[in-house]
Every structure is written in structure tokens, then in C-alpha cells.
Design a protein around this motif. Structure first.
Motif, PDB file in Angstrom:
ATOM      1  N   LYS A  61       0.828  -1.208   0.000  1.00 48.92           N
ATOM      2  CA  LYS A  61       0.000   0.000   0.000  1.00 48.92           C
ATOM      3  C   LYS A  61       0.863   1.260   0.000  1.00 48.92           C
ATOM      4  CE  LYS A  61      -3.977  -2.074   2.344  1.00 48.92           C
ATOM      5  NZ  LYS A  61      -4.892  -1.991   3.518  1.00 48.92           N
ATOM      6  N   HIS A  62       0.496   2.188  -0.872  1.00 53.32           N
ATOM      7  CA  HIS A  62       1.177   3.464  -0.990  1.00 53.32           C
ATOM      8  C   HIS A  62       0.142   4.588  -0.972  1.00 53.32           C
ATOM      9  CE1 HIS A  62       3.752   0.453  -2.904  1.00 53.32           C
ATOM     10  NE2 HIS A  62       4.789   1.243  -2.681  1.00 53.32           N
ATOM     11  N   GLU A  63       0.639   5.811  -0.879  1.00 52.57           N
ATOM     12  CA  GLU A  63      -0.226   6.984  -0.915  1.00 52.57           C
ATOM     13  C   GLU A  63       0.374   8.018  -1.861  1.00 52.57           C
ATOM     14  OE1 GLU A  63      -2.108  10.314   2.195  1.00 52.57           O
ATOM     15  OE2 GLU A  63      -0.555   8.909   2.844  1.00 52.57           O
ATOM     16  N   ILE A  64      -0.482   8.681  -2.652  1.00 49.54           N
ATOM     17  CA  ILE A  64      -0.023   9.774  -3.513  1.00 49.54           C
ATOM     18  C   ILE A  64       0.198  10.998  -2.633  1.00 49.54           C
ATOM     19  CG2 ILE A  64      -0.624  11.340  -5.397  1.00 49.54           C
ATOM     20  CD1 ILE A  64      -2.267   9.065  -6.620  1.00 49.54           C
ATOM     21  N   VAL A  65       1.446  11.472  -2.570  1.00 49.97           N
ATOM     22  CA  VAL A  65       1.768  12.602  -1.694  1.00 49.97           C
ATOM     23  C   VAL A  65       2.117  13.871  -2.463  1.00 49.97           C
ATOM     24  CG1 VAL A  65       2.490  11.176   0.253  1.00 49.97           C
ATOM     25  CG2 VAL A  65       4.165  11.798  -1.502  1.00 49.97           C
ATOM     26  N   ALA A  66       2.294  13.774  -3.774  1.00 51.72           N
ATOM     27  CA  ALA A  66       2.570  14.967  -4.582  1.00 51.72           C
ATOM     28  C   ALA A  66       2.148  14.713  -6.021  1.00 51.72           C
ATOM     29  CB  ALA A  66       4.044  15.338  -4.524  1.00 51.72           C
ATOM     30  N   LYS A  67       1.666  15.767  -6.670  1.00 49.08           N
ATOM     31  CA  LYS A  67       1.282  15.724  -8.078  1.00 49.08           C
ATOM     32  C   LYS A  67       2.028  16.857  -8.786  1.00 49.08           C
ATOM     33  CE  LYS A  67      -3.046  15.131  -9.058  1.00 49.08           C
ATOM     34  NZ  LYS A  67      -4.496  15.445  -9.121  1.00 49.08           N
ATOM     35  N   ILE A  68       2.795  16.492  -9.785  1.00 51.75           N
ATOM     36  CA  ILE A  68       3.679  17.454 -10.444  1.00 51.75           C
ATOM     37  C   ILE A  68       3.433  17.478 -11.951  1.00 51.75           C
ATOM     38  CG2 ILE A  68       6.113  18.031 -10.894  1.00 51.75           C
ATOM     39  CD1 ILE A  68       6.777  16.545  -8.262  1.00 51.75           C
ATOM     40  N   GLY A  69       3.347  18.687 -12.495  1.00 52.31           N
ATOM     41  CA  GLY A  69       3.197  18.846 -13.944  1.00 52.31           C
ATOM     42  C   GLY A  69       1.869  19.433 -14.375  1.00 52.31           C
ATOM     43  N   VAL A 158      -4.827   9.852  -2.266  1.00 51.15           N
ATOM     44  CA  VAL A 158      -5.407   8.628  -2.825  1.00 51.15           C
ATOM     45  C   VAL A 158      -4.455   7.463  -2.582  1.00 51.15           C
ATOM     46  CG1 VAL A 158      -5.900   7.451  -5.018  1.00 51.15           C
ATOM     47  CG2 VAL A 158      -6.910   9.680  -4.552  1.00 51.15           C
ATOM     48  N   LYS A 159      -5.013   6.330  -2.189  1.00 51.84           N
ATOM     49  CA  LYS A 159      -4.219   5.138  -1.895  1.00 51.84           C
ATOM     50  C   LYS A 159      -3.961   4.332  -3.167  1.00 51.84           C
ATOM     51  CE  LYS A 159      -4.274   6.140   2.483  1.00 51.84           C
ATOM     52  NZ  LYS A 159      -5.058   7.393   2.389  1.00 51.84           N
ATOM     53  N   VAL A 160      -2.755   3.801  -3.264  1.00 49.05           N
ATOM     54  CA  VAL A 160      -2.352   2.990  -4.414  1.00 49.05           C
ATOM     55  C   VAL A 160      -1.807   1.659  -3.900  1.00 49.05           C
ATOM     56  CG1 VAL A 160      -0.863   2.831  -6.443  1.00 49.05           C
ATOM     57  CG2 VAL A 160      -1.727   5.076  -5.696  1.00 49.05           C
ATOM     58  N   THR A 161      -2.419   0.557  -4.287  1.00 46.81           N
ATOM     59  CA  THR A 161      -1.949  -0.772  -3.899  1.00 46.81           C
ATOM     60  C   THR A 161      -1.279  -1.429  -5.096  1.00 46.81           C
ATOM     61  OG1 THR A 161      -3.736  -1.055  -2.287  1.00 46.81           O
ATOM     62  CG2 THR A 161      -2.607  -3.039  -3.033  1.00 46.81           C
ATOM     63  N   ILE A 162      -0.033  -1.825  -4.921  1.00 44.16           N
ATOM     64  CA  ILE A 162       0.698  -2.537  -5.972  1.00 44.16           C
ATOM     65  C   ILE A 162       0.744  -4.007  -5.569  1.00 44.16           C
ATOM     66  CG2 ILE A 162       2.858  -2.728  -7.255  1.00 44.16           C
ATOM     67  CD1 ILE A 162       3.417   0.187  -6.602  1.00 44.16           C
ATOM     68  N   THR A 163       0.198  -4.872  -6.401  1.00 44.99           N
ATOM     69  CA  THR A 163       0.010  -6.271  -6.044  1.00 44.99           C
ATOM     70  C   THR A 163       0.464  -7.210  -7.151  1.00 44.99           C
ATOM     71  OG1 THR A 163      -1.671  -7.932  -5.463  1.00 44.99           O
ATOM     72  CG2 THR A 163      -2.367  -6.151  -6.884  1.00 44.99           C
ATOM     73  N   THR A 164       0.803  -8.439  -6.759  1.00 47.45           N
ATOM     74  CA  THR A 164       1.141  -9.475  -7.736  1.00 47.45           C
ATOM     75  C   THR A 164      -0.106 -10.179  -8.245  1.00 47.45           C
ATOM     76  OG1 THR A 164       1.477 -11.057  -5.936  1.00 47.45           O
ATOM     77  CG2 THR A 164       3.427  -9.903  -6.753  1.00 47.45           C
ATOM     78  N   ASP A 165      -1.248  -9.874  -7.677  1.00 49.58           N
ATOM     79  CA  ASP A 165      -2.509 -10.509  -8.069  1.00 49.58           C
ATOM     80  C   ASP A 165      -3.091  -9.803  -9.289  1.00 49.58           C
ATOM     81  OD1 ASP A 165      -4.594 -12.244  -7.999  1.00 49.58           O
ATOM     82  OD2 ASP A 165      -5.336 -11.666  -6.028  1.00 49.58           O
ATOM     83  N   HIS A 166      -4.180 -10.381  -9.844  1.00 53.29           N
ATOM     84  CA  HIS A 166      -4.918  -9.726 -10.918  1.00 53.29           C
ATOM     85  C   HIS A 166      -5.659  -8.511 -10.367  1.00 53.29           C
ATOM     86  CE1 HIS A 166      -4.237 -12.849 -13.921  1.00 53.29           C
ATOM     87  NE2 HIS A 166      -4.607 -13.774 -13.048  1.00 53.29           N
ATOM     88  N   LEU A 167      -6.080  -7.619 -11.250  1.00 52.60           N
ATOM     89  CA  LEU A 167      -6.939  -6.523 -10.818  1.00 52.60           C
ATOM     90  C   LEU A 167      -8.237  -7.087 -10.266  1.00 52.60           C
ATOM     91  CD1 LEU A 167      -6.785  -3.780 -13.627  1.00 52.60           C
ATOM     92  CD2 LEU A 167      -5.733  -3.700 -11.365  1.00 52.60           C
TER      93      LEU A 167
END
Length: 261
Positions: A61-69, A158-167
Motif C-alpha cells: 500500500k502506498h499513498e499519492i503525496v505529490a502531483k507534479i506537472g 489517494v491510496k495505491v496498492t501494488i500487487t502481484t494478483d490480478h486486478l
């Protein structure tokens, strides 16, 4: 690890993102838990992990902490998180910079605690031909216009989950289609009134000067090309109207081709 990640993404999260290493896709889920959009992406070609210097993509689990561009055109080259004044096209030969937008991730678990300091982003890539397979150096790569679309529709936190499973399965309400995005920023404010991004990038005077110089060079090259066209056409006319040499041998050309085989 794989089991726990599979369990945490077995049902669609609400209003969050899921990156599937197995599918090489990123899913956007609405507040109702339905899959709203799905994009083709690339994770690391070096595998999975969070070790410094590994170039691996961290799981969990990760979190978006900055948006650039914000406001930059699709294809804008971001060097050290700043626009250098250059805009490139998809699959530009010999080019592999970060382009368009950056969504900076921060790990929320022990196994991905280094993500922020490793500069793990969701970002645009000009190498769109490689999307759909592991090809990055740790980040999650997206198409140059796809990342603009995502940027315009997610907020900080917004939370971002990076997983080895399918969507996670869900009804796709509106799949992302080629041509849906023109690279422009969103024209409406977020519903919750929060800013679209932090760490907004503004081109410096030096960056603007470089952009102007690049544009001037392109215009000069175009003008030179246009100027040479009448000369080439005239030469072609003279060649076609001239009589063949009496020394020509049947089946053989009397001139050498400049093109490569």
C-alpha cells in the motif's frame, strides 16, 4: 507476502488505485467500489522489491503525496521534477525521459518504506510501445496522455496498492479509449474543493528560453526544407526530360542511388 496482498485486493477498494504486476494494468475504482477505468502500464524490468538502488517496483500500500506537472502539455519532459522546456512525441527514437505528469508515491508499510526516497512515481513515458510488459526502472509507467487523464481525476492522499494478483473484478463504467484525452488540464475543480496538485511546476526563465530556442530551430529547419523543395523538383524535371545516354547498357542504371538497401 503474495497471499496478504491478494487478500487486501480481493474486493475493489473505494476510490483507490490498484496496480497489477501480473496484468500490467492500473485500475481506478470509484467510491462504490466499481472499476471505473483501466490503463495499460509497465512496472520494473528488474522485478519487485524496495531495496535502495535495486530499480525494483515496491509492493503493498502506498499513498499519492505529490502531483507534479499541472497544466503542461502531454509529452513535456520533466527533468528532476521540473519542465526543461521540451515536448516530445510518443516513441521518439532514443528517448526515455519522464514526461507529462508525476504522481509521487510514499510507502505505507514496512516492506515499502523506501518508496518516497527512491523517487517511485506513477509517470508518463514516451516508450508507449513497451507498455503492457515490465520495462521501467522501478516506477509505474503510463502512456503520455493516459497519465494526464489519471492526474486530472485523482487527488493527493489517494491510496495505491501494488500487487502481484490480478486486478479486482468489477464493472468497467467507462474504459479509457485512445483519443479521450488531449493533454489539457482539467477544466473543473475537484468536488471536495482540494487543489489538483502540490509542488506545481512553473517554467523558469531559462527553461522558457530553451523552449523558444528549440522552437526557433524547428522553424528554421522547416523553412530550409520548404526552400529546397522547388530546387529538387526542378532537378527532377530536367532529369526526366533529358535524353538517355547512348552509352547506357540495357538493364543497368547509369546513376548511383543514395538510399540504403
Amino acid at each position: 507476502m503474495a497471499t496478504s496482498l491478494s487478500q487486501c485486493t480481493s474486493s475493489a477498494p473505494k476510490g483507490d488505485l490498484v496496480v497489477s504486476v501480473k496484468d500490467q494494468k492500473l485500475g481506478v475504482y470509484g467510491k462504490d467500489g466499481k472499476l471505473a477505468k483501466r490503463y495499460v502500464i509497465s512496472t520494473s524490468k528488474f522485478g519487485l522489491g524496495d531495496k535502495q538502488g535495486s530499480n525494483c517496483t515496491p509492493l503493498g500500500k502506498h499513498e499519492i503525496v505529490a502531483k507534479i506537472g499541472h497544466g503542461l502539455p502531454a509529452g513535456a519532459v520533466l527533468k528532476s521534477r521540473h519542465w526543461n522546456g521540451e515536448v516530445i512525441k510518443a516513441n521518439a527514437p532514443g528517448r526515455d525521459p519522464i514526461v507529462s505528469r508525476i504522481l509521487w508515491l510514499k510507502g505505507m508499510e514496512k516492506n515499502n518504506k523506501n518508496a518516497f526516497h527512491r523517487f517511485i512515481y506513477i509517470h508518463g513515458t514516451p516508450e508507449e510501445k513497451n507498455l503492457g510488459r515490465p520495462a521501467s526502472y522501478g516506477c509505474v509507467r503510463m502512456g503520455m496522455k493516459d497519465v494526464v487523464d489519471l492526474f486530472n481525476n485523482v487527488d493527493i492522499g489517494v491510496k495505491v496498492t501494488i500487487t502481484t494478483d490480478h486486478l479486482p473484478r468489477g464493472t468497467v463504467e467507462k474504459p479509457a479509449q485512445p483519443g479521450d484525452v488531449d493533454g489539457s488540464p482539467a477544466l473543473v475543480a475537484p468536488v471536495n474543493g482540494q487543489p489538483l496538485q502540490i509542488a506545481k511546476v512553473t517554467a523558469s526563465d531559462a527553461e522558457k528560453k530553451r523552449a523558444e530556442e528549440n522552437e526557433a530551430k524547428a522553424s528554421k529547419h522547416k523553412a530550409a526544407s520548404e526552400k529546397s523543395k522547388p530546387v529538387e523538383a526542378a532537378a527532377s524535371t530536367r532529369t526526366s526530360s533529358s535524353k538517355p545516354s547512348s552509352k547506357a547498357v540495357a538493364g543497368k542504371s547509369t546513376s548511383k542511388s543514395k538510399g540504403k538497401a
